[in-house]
Design a protein around this motif. Structure first.
Motif, PDB file in Angstrom:
ATOM      1  N   LEU A 176       0.820  -1.209   0.000  1.00  0.00           N
ATOM      2  CA  LEU A 176       0.000   0.000   0.000  1.00  0.00           C
ATOM      3  C   LEU A 176       0.854   1.258   0.000  1.00  0.00           C
ATOM      4  CD1 LEU A 176      -2.614  -1.242   2.592  1.00  0.00           C
ATOM      5  CD2 LEU A 176      -3.150  -0.552   0.250  1.00  0.00           C
ATOM      6  N   THR A 177       0.590   2.143  -0.936  1.00  0.00           N
ATOM      7  CA  THR A 177       1.319   3.399  -1.036  1.00  0.00           C
ATOM      8  C   THR A 177       1.164   4.186   0.256  1.00  0.00           C
ATOM      9  OG1 THR A 177       0.898   3.456  -3.408  1.00  0.00           O
ATOM     10  CG2 THR A 177       1.577   5.521  -2.366  1.00  0.00           C
ATOM     11  N   TYR A 178       2.279   4.733   0.742  1.00  0.00           N
ATOM     12  CA  TYR A 178       2.274   5.339   2.079  1.00  0.00           C
ATOM     13  C   TYR A 178       1.850   6.805   2.018  1.00  0.00           C
ATOM     14  CZ  TYR A 178       3.602   5.565   6.999  1.00  0.00           C
ATOM     15  OH  TYR A 178       3.583   5.680   8.382  1.00  0.00           O
ATOM     16  N   ALA A 179       0.591   7.025   1.671  1.00  0.00           N
ATOM     17  CA  ALA A 179       0.036   8.380   1.636  1.00  0.00           C
ATOM     18  C   ALA A 179      -1.480   8.282   1.566  1.00  0.00           C
ATOM     19  CB  ALA A 179       0.564   9.164   0.438  1.00  0.00           C
ATOM     20  N   ASN A 180      -2.158   9.260   2.202  1.00  0.00           N
ATOM     21  CA  ASN A 180      -3.607   9.393   2.120  1.00  0.00           C
ATOM     22  C   ASN A 180      -4.312   8.098   2.541  1.00  0.00           C
ATOM     23  OD1 ASN A 180      -3.535  12.165   1.331  1.00  0.00           O
ATOM     24  ND2 ASN A 180      -2.875  11.505  -0.689  1.00  0.00           N
ATOM     25  N   GLU A 181      -5.378   7.688   1.841  1.00  0.00           N
ATOM     26  CA  GLU A 181      -6.176   6.549   2.314  1.00  0.00           C
ATOM     27  C   GLU A 181      -5.396   5.241   2.303  1.00  0.00           C
ATOM     28  OE1 GLU A 181     -10.182   5.891   1.089  1.00  0.00           O
ATOM     29  OE2 GLU A 181     -10.696   8.014   1.137  1.00  0.00           O
ATOM     30  N   SER A 182      -4.639   4.991   1.225  1.00  0.00           N
ATOM     31  CA  SER A 182      -3.868   3.744   1.191  1.00  0.00           C
ATOM     32  C   SER A 182      -2.829   3.732   2.302  1.00  0.00           C
ATOM     33  CB  SER A 182      -3.202   3.562  -0.169  1.00  0.00           C
ATOM     34  OG  SER A 182      -2.372   4.671  -0.482  1.00  0.00           O
ATOM     35  N   GLY A 183      -2.214   4.891   2.584  1.00  0.00           N
ATOM     36  CA  GLY A 183      -1.240   4.974   3.670  1.00  0.00           C
ATOM     37  C   GLY A 183      -1.875   4.788   5.030  1.00  0.00           C
ATOM     38  N   ALA A 184      -3.090   5.319   5.203  1.00  0.00           N
ATOM     39  CA  ALA A 184      -3.801   5.134   6.472  1.00  0.00           C
ATOM     40  C   ALA A 184      -4.091   3.659   6.706  1.00  0.00           C
ATOM     41  CB  ALA A 184      -5.099   5.943   6.471  1.00  0.00           C
ATOM     42  N   MET A 185      -4.453   2.944   5.654  1.00  0.00           N
ATOM     43  CA  MET A 185      -4.705   1.515   5.813  1.00  0.00           C
ATOM     44  C   MET A 185      -3.403   0.736   6.004  1.00  0.00           C
ATOM     45  SD  MET A 185      -8.004   0.706   3.420  1.00  0.00           S
ATOM     46  CE  MET A 185      -7.245   1.239   1.885  1.00  0.00           C
ATOM     47  N   ASN A 186      -2.310   1.210   5.410  1.00  0.00           N
ATOM     48  CA  ASN A 186      -0.996   0.634   5.679  1.00  0.00           C
ATOM     49  C   ASN A 186      -0.703   0.706   7.179  1.00  0.00           C
ATOM     50  OD1 ASN A 186       1.877   0.206   5.866  1.00  0.00           O
ATOM     51  ND2 ASN A 186       2.096   0.803   3.724  1.00  0.00           N
ATOM     52  N   GLU A 187      -0.917   1.886   7.769  1.00  0.00           N
ATOM     53  CA  GLU A 187      -0.720   2.043   9.209  1.00  0.00           C
ATOM     54  C   GLU A 187      -1.734   1.227  10.005  1.00  0.00           C
ATOM     55  OE1 GLU A 187       1.340   3.396  11.395  1.00  0.00           O
ATOM     56  OE2 GLU A 187       2.734   3.854   9.774  1.00  0.00           O
ATOM     57  N   GLY A 188      -2.999   1.243   9.563  1.00  0.00           N
ATOM     58  CA  GLY A 188      -4.022   0.503  10.276  1.00  0.00           C
ATOM     59  C   GLY A 188      -3.743  -0.984  10.305  1.00  0.00           C
ATOM     60  N   TYR A 236     -10.543   2.938   1.063  1.00  0.00           N
ATOM     61  CA  TYR A 236     -11.393   2.333   2.083  1.00  0.00           C
ATOM     62  C   TYR A 236     -12.580   1.612   1.445  1.00  0.00           C
ATOM     63  CZ  TYR A 236      -9.398   3.729   6.576  1.00  0.00           C
ATOM     64  OH  TYR A 236      -8.609   3.817   7.694  1.00  0.00           O
ATOM     65  N   ALA A 237     -13.171   2.215   0.420  1.00  0.00           N
ATOM     66  CA  ALA A 237     -14.315   1.573  -0.240  1.00  0.00           C
ATOM     67  C   ALA A 237     -13.912   0.230  -0.840  1.00  0.00           C
ATOM     68  CB  ALA A 237     -14.878   2.499  -1.311  1.00  0.00           C
ATOM     69  N   GLN A 238     -12.733   0.176  -1.442  1.00  0.00           N
ATOM     70  CA  GLN A 238     -12.262  -1.079  -2.017  1.00  0.00           C
ATOM     71  C   GLN A 238     -11.913  -2.090  -0.937  1.00  0.00           C
ATOM     72  OE1 GLN A 238      -9.083   0.178  -4.581  1.00  0.00           O
ATOM     73  NE2 GLN A 238     -10.456   1.220  -6.003  1.00  0.00           N
ATOM     74  N   ALA A 239     -11.375  -1.610   0.193  1.00  0.00           N
ATOM     75  CA  ALA A 239     -11.075  -2.518   1.304  1.00  0.00           C
ATOM     76  C   ALA A 239     -12.345  -3.220   1.772  1.00  0.00           C
ATOM     77  CB  ALA A 239     -10.435  -1.750   2.452  1.00  0.00           C
ATOM     78  N   ARG A 240     -13.452  -2.486   1.812  1.00  0.00           N
ATOM     79  CA  ARG A 240     -14.728  -3.104   2.186  1.00  0.00           C
ATOM     80  C   ARG A 240     -15.083  -4.225   1.216  1.00  0.00           C
ATOM     81  NH1 ARG A 240     -19.944  -2.782   0.380  1.00  0.00           N
ATOM     82  NH2 ARG A 240     -21.591  -3.125   1.956  1.00  0.00           N
ATOM     83  N   THR A 241     -15.001  -3.941  -0.089  1.00  0.00           N
ATOM     84  CA  THR A 241     -15.299  -4.962  -1.097  1.00  0.00           C
ATOM     85  C   THR A 241     -14.413  -6.185  -0.921  1.00  0.00           C
ATOM     86  OG1 THR A 241     -16.014  -3.291  -2.707  1.00  0.00           O
ATOM     87  CG2 THR A 241     -15.309  -5.428  -3.580  1.00  0.00           C
ATOM     88  N   PHE A 242     -13.128  -5.956  -0.705  1.00  0.00           N
ATOM     89  CA  PHE A 242     -12.174  -7.057  -0.597  1.00  0.00           C
ATOM     90  C   PHE A 242     -12.351  -7.843   0.708  1.00  0.00           C
ATOM     91  CE2 PHE A 242      -9.198  -4.267  -3.340  1.00  0.00           C
ATOM     92  CZ  PHE A 242      -9.862  -4.681  -4.493  1.00  0.00           C
ATOM     93  N   ALA A 243     -12.693  -7.156   1.791  1.00  0.00           N
ATOM     94  CA  ALA A 243     -12.911  -7.852   3.062  1.00  0.00           C
ATOM     95  C   ALA A 243     -14.128  -8.765   2.981  1.00  0.00           C
ATOM     96  CB  ALA A 243     -13.075  -6.841   4.194  1.00  0.00           C
ATOM     97  N   ILE A 244     -15.194  -8.274   2.350  1.00  0.00           N
ATOM     98  CA  ILE A 244     -16.392  -9.099   2.175  1.00  0.00           C
ATOM     99  C   ILE A 244     -16.067 -10.320   1.325  1.00  0.00           C
ATOM    100  CG2 ILE A 244     -18.693  -9.158   1.141  1.00  0.00           C
ATOM    101  CD1 ILE A 244     -18.971  -6.193   1.946  1.00  0.00           C
ATOM    102  N   GLN A 245     -15.291 -10.112   0.267  1.00  0.00           N
ATOM    103  CA  GLN A 245     -14.916 -11.241  -0.589  1.00  0.00           C
ATOM    104  C   GLN A 245     -14.035 -12.228   0.170  1.00  0.00           C
ATOM    105  OE1 GLN A 245     -16.123 -11.906  -3.685  1.00  0.00           O
ATOM    106  NE2 GLN A 245     -15.104 -13.864  -3.363  1.00  0.00           N
ATOM    107  N   ALA A 246     -13.098 -11.719   0.982  1.00  0.00           N
ATOM    108  CA  ALA A 246     -12.232 -12.598   1.771  1.00  0.00           C
ATOM    109  C   ALA A 246     -13.053 -13.442   2.742  1.00  0.00           C
ATOM    110  CB  ALA A 246     -11.199 -11.773   2.529  1.00  0.00           C
ATOM    111  N   ALA A 247     -14.032 -12.822   3.403  1.00  0.00           N
ATOM    112  CA  ALA A 247     -14.889 -13.563   4.324  1.00  0.00           C
ATOM    113  C   ALA A 247     -15.734 -14.588   3.589  1.00  0.00           C
ATOM    114  CB  ALA A 247     -15.785 -12.591   5.097  1.00  0.00           C
ATOM    115  N   THR A 248     -16.180 -14.233   2.388  1.00  0.00           N
ATOM    116  CA  THR A 248     -16.953 -15.171   1.578  1.00  0.00           C
ATOM    117  C   THR A 248     -16.102 -16.374   1.194  1.00  0.00           C
ATOM    118  OG1 THR A 248     -18.302 -13.358   0.703  1.00  0.00           O
ATOM    119  CG2 THR A 248     -18.311 -15.414  -0.536  1.00  0.00           C
TER     120      THR A 248
END
Length: 817
Positions: free
Chosen positions: A384-396, A531-543
Motif C-alpha cells: 500500500l502506497t504510504y500516503a492518504n487513504e492507502s497509507g492510512a490503511m498501511n498504518e491501520g 477504504y471503499a475497495q477494502a470493504r469490497t475485498f474484506a467481504i470477498q475474503a470472508a466469503t
C-alpha cells in the motif's frame, strides 16, 4: 535506467469486439467499479466460470479489462492458498513501462477462474520518451529530500549499494489530486537519507523535473516502538553461541534467523555490535541498567513471537513468506550520542529502535514490534502506497497485526506485563507512552484524537502533497477507521454511528477477524486501494473463508457500515445496490457544500475532499408529494458563483440522465441557505434510491466524473407510495434556485474601443489580468490599473480575458471595435 520487456516476455492483448463484450457481460455475477470507473473486482457466475475453465489468464484479462496492444500484464507471482485457490498476480505495463501501483490478480480454483481483482489504469496516448535525463532527475529528487548526507555518502561498508538508480515508470501526479491526479512518465528513485534519516521512493516527472509523488519506505511512526524484557517479564529466548558467551542470534529455526544488535546510541548499522552474555542467563541485575540494555531482549523475543504468529496463525514464513531473516537494531540514535531517538521504524530491510526521551520509553514493546514488522508484510503483499487513504490503511494494518500478535503472545506464548503499564490488546504503544494512555486506541479511536468514522470527527483531509509535515496525508490519524472496524469485527459492538445509522455487530473473534483481514491484504488489496475497495475485498475474503451469507460475511459488512463505509447487511435500510458513476471535485480550496437538508437528512459540514458518501443517511419521500430541499455553499473567503445541480434516480437504473431526475438546477453567489421545491413523480419506483448534489464553479458540470472546484455529496431517499416497477418515462423539470443572482466576472462596455471596466465577484481586487487572442496566444498592447483595462493598442477582433483575484481565475470574452 529505462526498464522494458520484450514482446516474448509480455502477455499481449488486443481490443474487444462489441459482440464479445456482450457475451462477456452475461458471464459476470458481480462487478465493482472504482472511482475511475475501472473494475476493482469481477466475480463470474456459473456460466462465466465454465466459459473460463482452463482459459489462460491473458484471455480473461483481455476480455474483462478491455486491454489494447499497448497494454501488457507481466506475471509477478503465483500462489496457492490453504483454501485451494491459485492467485496469479500481474503487474501492468504500458508500451513496456511499468505502471506504478497498478496490479491485477486472477483467482482460480480447480482450473476454473472464480474472479479477478486489482487496480487497472486505462491509458491512451501517453508519451513514453523522457526529455529529462536520469542524472538531472536524481538531482531534483535529492533536492526535494533536502538531506545533509545520504547513505551512499557515509562510511558504511555497503554505502555504494544505496546510490539510487533511476527507473522509468508511469505514476499519478499527486500534486494535482491526492488520489486521482493525471498519469505521467516519471523517474523513480529509492532515496535513503542518513541525516536526517528518511527513505522513500521519489518520483520525478520525466518531462519537467517536478517531484510528483513520494512513497515513504521508512514509516515514521512517531507513536510506535518495539518491546523488550523490560516490558514482558522473563522470557525464554532462542539465541546462539560465540567465543566467550552467547549472543542474540538465533540460527535457522525460524526462517533464516532472528538477530538483534546494539547500535550503541549511534546511527551506523555496520558499526553495531552483538550483545554477549557469559552464561546465557540475561538477568535484570546485568541488563536493567542506565543504558536500558534489557530492551535488547524485548526486541529479540518480540521478533521471535512475531515470526511465530505469522507462521502458526497464517502459515506465512517470515514477513516475505520466504523465510527472510529478521534483524533488529536497538539503541539507535539519529544524532550519535544524542538525547535519545523517539522513534522506531522498518527501513525496508531491518528493524530500528530508539531509546526514547521525553515522550517515550525505549520503543521496543511487543505490539510496536509487531506493528513495524507488519509494514514489512504489507510491503511484500499489498504494498500500500504510504500516503492518504492507502497509507492510512498501511498504518491501520500494522496496528491490527501489533494488537493481534500481542494477544497471541499473551494467550499462547505466556507473555506477561513486566513494565510500568499492563499490556492491553486494543491499545497501541500503551507500555512506551509516558504522556497519555497510549498512542492509539482501536476500541475508542476518538479518545486519542483519531476518527472512528470515515470522514467523520478527527478525519484529516487527504492532500496532493503528502509529506512528513502533514503525516503523509494523515496516515497515523485516519488509520483509526480501519482499526475500529477490526475491533468491532473481532469483539462486536452496537450503537448509532456518526452518520445516524444504527448497527449491531456480533463479533467473530480475533482469530477469524485476523484471517479475514490477512486474506483481504495479501490476496485482494493493491497499492492504491481505498477504504471503499477494502470493504469490497474484506467481504470477498470472508466469503472465500466462510461462505456467502455466513455470519462472518454479515459481521464484516456491518462492521464497515458502523465505521461509515458502505451499507449494512441487514437491520438498517441500505442505500441502493445499483452501481453509480463516481463524481468528485478536485479542489476545495475556495468552496464546498456545507449544508444539505431534506426531511430527516440534515447535515452541515466543512470540506469533504471533493466527495462525501452519505448514503448511510436516508429520508422517506412519498410519490406525488411536494418536497423542499435546502442547501448552501461554504467559502474560504470570497463568495463565488456556484452552480448547483441536484438529482434523484427515481427509476433506480443507476443514472441521473432520465427525464425528470434533475430536481434542482441553478446558480448563486450566496453564503446563505438556498432552497428548491420539487414534486416526486407518481411513477417513481418504490424503495431506496440515490440523491446526488453537485456544486461546481462551472455550469457545464454533470452528474458524473471529476470537475475542478467544488464538491459532490450522495444520500439515500426511500420512495413510498410509488410504482412497484421502474417507470418507462418520467416527467418534470428542474426547479431553478431563483432566490439569488449569479455573480461572475463582469466586463463593460462590450464591445469597446479604448477601455473596458472589470468587476470581480465581491468587488475583489484583480491581481492578474491576461489577454489572449482567438488562437489562445497572449497579446501585448494593453495596460491595467484601478479596475480599467486599456485596449486601444489592440487590433479589432475577439479576445479572451483571464482575471485572477489571487485565489481563482475567471474568464470572459470581449470584442475590440
Amino acid at each position: 535506467m529505462k526498464k522494458q520487456y520484450s514482446a516474448a516476455a509480455l502477455l499481449m492483448f488486443g481490443a474487444l469486439a462489441t459482440s464479445a463484450q456482450a457475451q462477456d457481460a452475461s458471464r459476470i455475477q458481480t462487478k465493482v467499479l472504482g472511482e475511475d470507473n475501472q473494475p476493482v473486482l469481477v466475480q463470474f457466475n456459473a456460466e462465466g466460470k465454465m466459459a473460463y475453465r482452463g482459459a489462460s489468464s491473458d484471455q480473461v484479462l483481455r476480455q474483462q479489462l478491455g486491454l489494447t496492444t499497448a497494454d501488457q500484464m507481466v506475471q509477478r507471482s503465483v500462489e496457492t492458498d490453504q483454501l485451494g485457490f491459485t492467485h496469479q498476480k500481474f503487474a501492468q505495463y504500458y508500451q513496456g513501462i511499468r505502471v506504478e501501483h497498478a496490479d491485477y490478480t486472477v483467482h482460480a480454483k480447480g482450473g476454473v477462474v472464480e474472479s479477478i481483482s486489482g487496480d487497472f489504469e486505462k491509458i491512451s496516448g501517453l508519451n513514453i520518451t523522457p526529455s529529462l535525463s536520469e542524472k538531472a532527475a536524481l538531482a531534483a529528487a535529492t533536492a526535494h529530500v533536502g538531506a545533509s548526507k545520504y547513505m551512499w555518502q557515509t562510511n558504511e561498508a555497503d554505502a555504494a549499494t544505496f546510490r539510487p538508480a533511476g527507473e522509468l515508470v508511469i505514476v499519478r501526479d499527486n500534486r494535482k489530486s491526492a488520489e486521482n491526479g493525471p498519469l505521467v512518465l516519471a523517474w523513480k528513485f529509492n532515496v535513503y537519507a542518513a541525516e536526517p534519516i528518511s527513505r522513500a521512493f521519489v518520483y520525478v516527472d520525466a518531462s519537467n523535473g517536478a517531484v510528483v509523488m513520494t512513497d515513504a519506505i521508512i514509516k515514521h511512526a512517531a507513536a510506535t516502538g518495539t518491546f523488550a524484557t523490560a516490558y514482558s517479564g522473563s522470557r525464554t529466548i532462542a539465541d546462539g553461541t560465540t567465543t566467550g558467551g552467547y549472543f542474540l542470534r538465533e540460527g535457522t529455526t525460524r526462517g533464516l534467523g532472528i538477530e538483534t544488535y546494539n547500535c550503541k546510541k549511534g546511527n551506523s548499522y555496520t558499526a553495531a555490535t552483538d550483545f554477549v552474555d557469559a552464561d546465557n542467563n540475561w538477568t535484570s541485575a546485568e541488563y536493567n541498567n542506565a543504558n536500558f540494555d534489557n530492551v535488547a531482549g524485548d526486541a529479540h523475543v518480540g521478533a521471535q513471537a512475531t515470526y511465530d504468529y505469522w507462521k502458526n496463525v497464517h502459515g506465512r514464513n517470515s514477513y516475505n513468506n520466504a523465510g527472510a531473516k529478521i534483524k533488529s537494531y536497538v539503541h539507535f540514535d539519529d544524532v550519535p550520542g544524542g538525547a535519545g531517538y523517539e522513534n522506531a521504524y522498518w527501513n525496508g530491510s531491518v528493524m530500528t529502535y530508539g531509546d526514547g526521551a521525553t515522550r517515550f520509553r525505549p520503543l521496543t514493546a511487543l505490539d510496536v514490534c509487531g506493528h513495524e514488522i507488519g509494514h514489512a508484510v504489507c510491503e511484500t503483499t499489498a504494498n500500500l502506497t504510504y500516503a492518504n487513504e492507502s497509507g492510512a490503511m498501511n498504518e491501520g494494518l500494522s496496528d491490527i497485526w501489533g494488537a493481534s500478535i500481542e494477544a497471541y503472545a499473551v494467550a499462547n506464548l505466556g507473555f506477561t506485563s513486566g513494565g510500568v503499564k499492563a499490556k492491553s490488546t486494543w491499545l497501541i504503544g500503551e507500555e512506551i507512552d509516558k504522556q497519555q494512555a497510549a498512542l492509539r486506541s482501536m476500541s475508542d479511536p476518538k479518545s486519542l484524537g483519531q476518527p472512528a468514522y470515515y470522514k467523520g470527527q478527527y478525519w484529516v483531509a487527504t492532500t496532493s502533497s503528502p509529506s512528513n509535515a502533514n503525516d503523509q496525508g494523515g496516515v497515523h490519524t485516519n488509520s483509526g477507521v480501519l482499526n475500529h472496524w477490526y475491533y468491532i469485527l473481532a469483539v462486536g459492538k452496537s450503537g448509532t454511528n456518526e452518520g445516524g445509522g444504527t448497527y449491531a455487530v456480533t463479533g467473530v473473534g480475533i482469530d477469524a477477524a485476523a484471517k479475514i483481514t490477512y486474506r483481504m491484504e495479501s490476496v485482494y488489496m493493491t497499492a492504491s486501494s481505498t477504504y471503499a475497495q477494502a470493504r469490497t475485498f474484506a467481504i470477498q475474503a470472508a466469503t472465500d473463508l466462510y461462505g456467502a451469507g455466513s455470519a462472518q460475511v454479515t459481521a464484516v459488512t456491518n462492521a464497515w457500515f458502523a465505521v461509515g463505509v458502505g451499507a449494512a447487511a441487514g437491520g438498517t435500510t441500505p442505500p441502493p445496490t445499483t452501481t453509480y458513476c463516481t463524481v468528485k471535485g478536485t479542489s476545495q480550496s475556495y468552496e464546498w457544500i456545507d449544508l444539505v437538508n431534506l426531511g430527516s437528512i440534515n447535515r452541515t459540514s466543512a470540506s469533504d475532499a471533493g466527495y462525501y458518501n452519505g448514503t448511510a443517511l436516508s429520508t422517506s419521500i412519498a410519490a406525488g408529494s411536494s418536497q423542499t430541499i435546502r442547501f448552501s455553499a461554504g467559502f474560504a473567503s470570497t463568495a463565488y458563483t456556484e452552480y448547483f445541480k441536484i438529482y434523484i434516480d427515481y427509476n433506480q437504473n443507476g443514472v441521473f440522465t432520465d427525464a425528470g431526475e434533475t430536481i434542482v438546477s441553478g446558480s448563486s453567489a450566496s453564503t446563505g441557505t438556498l432552497s428548491g421545491t420539487f414534486t416526486v413523480p407518481a411513477t417513481a419506483k418504490n424503495g431506496a434510491t440515490r440523491l446526488r448534489i453537485v456544486m461546481s464553479d462551472a455550469s457545464a458540470t454533470t452528474s458524473c466524473g471529476t470537475f475542478s472546484y467544488g464538491e459532490a455529496e450522495d444520500y439515500t431517499v426511500n420512495i413510498t407510495g410509488g410504482a412497484a416497477l421502474a417507470p418507462a418515462t418520467l416527467t418534470g423539470e428542474a426547479t431553478p434556485i431563483g432566490n439569488e443572482l449569479a455573480r461572475t466576472l463582469e466586463v463593460y462596455p462590450n464591445p469597446a474601443t479604448t477601455a473596458i471596466q472589470l468587476l470581480l465577484p465581491g468587488n475583489a481586487e484583480a491581481t492578474s489580468v491576461v489577454v489572449t487572442d482567438i488562437r489562445g496566444a497572449r497579446v501585448n498592447g494593453t495596460s491595467f490599473s484601478n479596475g480599467t483595462l486599456q485596449i486601444g493598442g489592440l487590433a479589432k477582433g475577439m479576445y479572451t480575458l483571464s482575471v485572477s483575484d489571487g485565489q481563482k481565475v475567471f474568464h470572459q470574452r470581449f470584442v475590440k471595435e
